[in-house]
Design an enzyme around this catalytic site. Structure first.
Site, PDB file in Angstrom:
ATOM      1  CB  THR A   1      79.767   6.158  61.068  1.00  0.00           C
ATOM      2  OG1 THR A   1      80.154   6.327  59.705  1.00  0.00           O
ATOM      3  CG2 THR A   1      80.485   7.195  61.906  1.00  0.00           C
TER       4      THR A   1
ATOM      5  CE  LYS B   1      78.541   2.010  58.988  1.00  0.00           C
ATOM      6  NZ  LYS B   1      77.840   2.160  57.697  1.00  0.00           N
TER       7      LYS B   1
ATOM      8  CG  ASN C   1      73.685   0.729  60.618  1.00  0.00           C
ATOM      9  OD1 ASN C   1      73.059  -0.183  61.157  1.00  0.00           O
ATOM     10  ND2 ASN C   1      73.112   1.573  59.787  1.00  0.00           N
TER      11      ASN C   1
ATOM     12  CG  ASP D   1      74.284   0.901  56.521  1.00  0.00           C
ATOM     13  OD1 ASP D   1      73.647   1.952  56.698  1.00  0.00           O
ATOM     14  OD2 ASP D   1      75.467   0.762  56.873  1.00  0.00           O
TER      15      ASP D   1
ATOM     16  N   GLY E   1      83.917  -2.533  50.502  1.00  0.00           N
ATOM     17  CA  GLY E   1      84.037  -2.143  51.904  1.00  0.00           C
ATOM     18  C   GLY E   1      82.738  -2.417  52.658  1.00  0.00           C
TER      19      GLY E   1
ATOM     20  CE1 TYR F   1      76.369   9.385  53.954  1.00  0.00           C
ATOM     21  CE2 TYR F   1      76.216  11.757  54.254  1.00  0.00           C
ATOM     22  CZ  TYR F   1      76.641  10.520  54.689  1.00  0.00           C
ATOM     23  OH  TYR F   1      77.327  10.422  55.864  1.00  0.00           O
TER      24      TYR F   1
ATOM     25  N   GLY G   1      72.356   8.537  47.168  1.00  0.00           N
ATOM     26  CA  GLY G   1      72.674   7.887  48.439  1.00  0.00           C
ATOM     27  C   GLY G   1      71.953   8.481  49.632  1.00  0.00           C
TER      28      GLY G   1
HETATM   29  P1  NAP Z   1      85.086   1.549  53.337  1.00  0.00           P
HETATM   30  O1  NAP Z   1      84.696   0.336  54.091  1.00  0.00           O
HETATM   31  O2  NAP Z   1      86.305   2.300  53.747  1.00  0.00           O
HETATM   32  O3  NAP Z   1      85.257   1.138  51.783  1.00  0.00           O
HETATM   33  C1  NAP Z   1      85.673   2.078  50.825  1.00  0.00           C
HETATM   34  C2  NAP Z   1      85.609   1.444  49.426  1.00  0.00           C
HETATM   35  O4  NAP Z   1      85.955   2.452  48.470  1.00  0.00           O
HETATM   36  C3  NAP Z   1      86.596   0.301  49.227  1.00  0.00           C
HETATM   37  O5  NAP Z   1      86.035  -0.638  48.337  1.00  0.00           O
HETATM   38  C4  NAP Z   1      87.802   1.016  48.594  1.00  0.00           C
HETATM   39  O6  NAP Z   1      88.598   0.158  47.806  1.00  0.00           O
HETATM   40  C5  NAP Z   1      87.081   1.996  47.697  1.00  0.00           C
HETATM   41  N1  NAP Z   1      87.901   3.162  47.344  1.00  0.00           N
HETATM   42  C6  NAP Z   1      88.200   4.230  48.128  1.00  0.00           C
HETATM   43  N2  NAP Z   1      88.947   5.127  47.447  1.00  0.00           N
HETATM   44  C7  NAP Z   1      89.123   4.599  46.195  1.00  0.00           C
HETATM   45  C8  NAP Z   1      89.804   5.043  45.044  1.00  0.00           C
HETATM   46  N3  NAP Z   1      90.455   6.212  45.007  1.00  0.00           N
HETATM   47  N4  NAP Z   1      89.783   4.262  43.934  1.00  0.00           N
HETATM   48  C9  NAP Z   1      89.126   3.085  43.951  1.00  0.00           C
HETATM   49  N5  NAP Z   1      88.448   2.598  45.031  1.00  0.00           N
HETATM   50  C10 NAP Z   1      88.457   3.348  46.143  1.00  0.00           C
HETATM   51  O7  NAP Z   1      83.894   2.623  53.320  1.00  0.00           O
HETATM   52  P2  NAP Z   1      82.313   2.346  53.342  1.00  0.00           P
HETATM   53  O8  NAP Z   1      81.802   2.356  54.727  1.00  0.00           O
HETATM   54  O9  NAP Z   1      82.018   1.170  52.486  1.00  0.00           O
HETATM   55  O10 NAP Z   1      81.787   3.718  52.668  1.00  0.00           O
HETATM   56  C11 NAP Z   1      81.969   3.962  51.299  1.00  0.00           C
HETATM   57  C12 NAP Z   1      81.104   5.146  50.870  1.00  0.00           C
HETATM   58  O11 NAP Z   1      79.734   4.848  51.112  1.00  0.00           O
HETATM   59  C13 NAP Z   1      81.378   6.457  51.641  1.00  0.00           C
HETATM   60  O12 NAP Z   1      81.280   7.523  50.732  1.00  0.00           O
HETATM   61  C14 NAP Z   1      80.256   6.513  52.651  1.00  0.00           C
HETATM   62  O13 NAP Z   1      79.929   7.843  53.036  1.00  0.00           O
HETATM   63  C15 NAP Z   1      79.123   5.900  51.846  1.00  0.00           C
HETATM   64  N6  NAP Z   1      78.056   5.312  52.686  1.00  0.00           N
HETATM   65  C16 NAP Z   1      76.804   5.779  52.512  1.00  0.00           C
HETATM   66  C17 NAP Z   1      75.771   5.261  53.266  1.00  0.00           C
HETATM   67  C18 NAP Z   1      74.392   5.782  53.077  1.00  0.00           C
HETATM   68  O14 NAP Z   1      73.555   5.577  53.955  1.00  0.00           O
HETATM   69  N7  NAP Z   1      74.109   6.426  51.973  1.00  0.00           N
HETATM   70  C19 NAP Z   1      76.027   4.231  54.213  1.00  0.00           C
HETATM   71  C20 NAP Z   1      77.336   3.763  54.343  1.00  0.00           C
HETATM   72  C21 NAP Z   1      78.352   4.308  53.579  1.00  0.00           C
HETATM   73  P3  NAP Z   1      89.802  -0.713  48.488  1.00  0.00           P
HETATM   74  O15 NAP Z   1      89.150  -1.917  49.114  1.00  0.00           O
HETATM   75  O16 NAP Z   1      90.681  -1.049  47.349  1.00  0.00           O
HETATM   76  O17 NAP Z   1      90.456   0.195  49.499  1.00  0.00           O
END
Ligand code: NAP
Length: 285
Positions: free
Chosen positions: A59, A63, A84, A100, A126, A224, A245
């Site tokens: 995680t 990743k 992942n 994923d 992200g 989630y 999620g």
């Molecule tokens: P990540 O790589 O850190 O990406 C985070 C994303 O959120 C980026 O696009 C970031 O924008 C944006 N962001 C964060 N805070 C923000 C704010 N205040 N305003 C606007 N944009 C914001 O994280 P990730 O791995 O993609 O995970 C993102 C979410 O998905 C998390 O909540 C995670 O728990 C969830 N997730 C769920 C699963 C599932 O199986 N359901 C799997 C993976 C992830 P910038 O690029 O501008 O920073």
């Protein structure tokens, strides 16, 4: 057999809970433990982990970085640029997988949603967005609009997707602001939030104003925790189809067990994992 989930910080991981419930229900002598690996320990951990673990769930923030420690990788990993799931091979080397992306497809299909020929808006660029974009293009979306706070990150994701899917969807990027979002969502069939906006403890935040949600929209929030985000709650009240999620989390975990355990995981039951998750997060899906 020992497994681990690695990340930093790791406080939020549900992986030990759902995998251990599943291993137990299948009567397998397997255990998955949480290993918080700091960035300064990461290289050393990866160089010795194959002596300790049969498989690893990966995680944030590793990743992308884990891929260089793997001898082999599946096609999704090569395109998405992130893994992942690591599977130990007989020679104590790792093979990288990404469960994923497949879980995105299954979450949509299980809600009766098919991206083929649809316009999809993805919020975020992200790691989760990469898996989502890969899957919706692979599943035939006609138009994909990526909206991210940092536009350059959205552009980089667009370029990577276009490099692979030469005859796929038209991929565009927009800024994450109210005006551009209003136009994009007006044209959208499916909206997928992959930003962490609305994630615990910021449960009263939503990436989209309530007024932009409409009845004929499918809204999938990959966050989630909480199980029902503010975005999903408002989507439901607007009459839209809302996909949580937690579905993606559970599907990616079942796929991990199939990779790690092969035949032995034939009886993997998503409902066992779902029950463990609901008990922990304390509400119903
Ligand atoms: P990540 O790589 O850190 O990406 C985070 C994303 O959120 C980026 O696009 C970031 O924008 C944006 N962001 C964060 N805070 C923000 C704010 N205040 N305003 C606007 N944009 C914001 O994280 P990730 O791995 O993609 O995970 C993102 C979410 O998905 C998390 O909540 C995670 O728990 C969830 N997730 C769920 C699963 C599932 O199986 N359901 C799997 C993976 C992830 P910038 O690029 O501008 O920073």
């Amino acid at each position: 057999m020992k497994y681990a989930v690695i990340g930093w910080p790791l406080g939020h991981s549900m992986s030990p809970l759902i995998h251990n419930a599943s291993f137990e229900a299948m009567g397998l002598d397997c255990r998955l433990e949480a290993r918080a690996v700091s960035p300064s320990q990461f290289e050393q951990f990866m160089n010795s982990a194959a002596r300790e673990y049969h498989g690893i769930a990966v995680t944030l923030p590793y990743k992308t970085e884990v891929v260089r420690f793997c001898r082999e990788q599946d096609e999704e990993v090569a395109i998405i640029g992130a893994a992942n799931t690591l599977m130990r091979m007989p020679n104590e080397e790792w093979r990288a997988h990404n469960t994923d992306a497949g879980a995105v497809g299954r979450s949509l299909r299980s809600a009766g949603v098919e991206p083929r020929d649809k316009t999809v808006v993805v919020l975020g660029a992200g790691g989760a967005a990469r898996a989502v974009c890969f899957q919706v293009i692979a599943d035939g979306a006609a138009r994909l609009i990526i909206a991210n706070r940092t536009r350059s990150r959205a552009e980089s994701l667009r370029r990577d997707m276009c490099a692979f899917f030469t005859r796929g969807a038209g991929v565009e990027t927009i800024d994450l602001n109210e005006h551009t979002l209003r136009n994009a969502i007006a044209a959208a069939d499916i909206l997928i939030n992959t930003t962490s906006i609305g994630m615990y403890p910021h449960v009263e935040e939503s990436p989209i104003p309530r007024g932009m949600l409409k009845k004929d929209l499918v809204v999938f929030d990959v966050v989630y925790n909480p199980l029902e985000t503010k975005l999903l709650r408002e989507a439901r009240s607007a009459g839209a189809c809302a996909i949580p999620g937690a579905e993606m989390l559970l599907y990616q975990a079942t796929e991990q067990e199939l990779i790690w355990l092969g035949e032995k995981a034939k009886k993997v039951d998503i409902n066992v994992m779902r029950a463990a998750l609901l008990k922990e997060l304390g509400r119903s899906l």
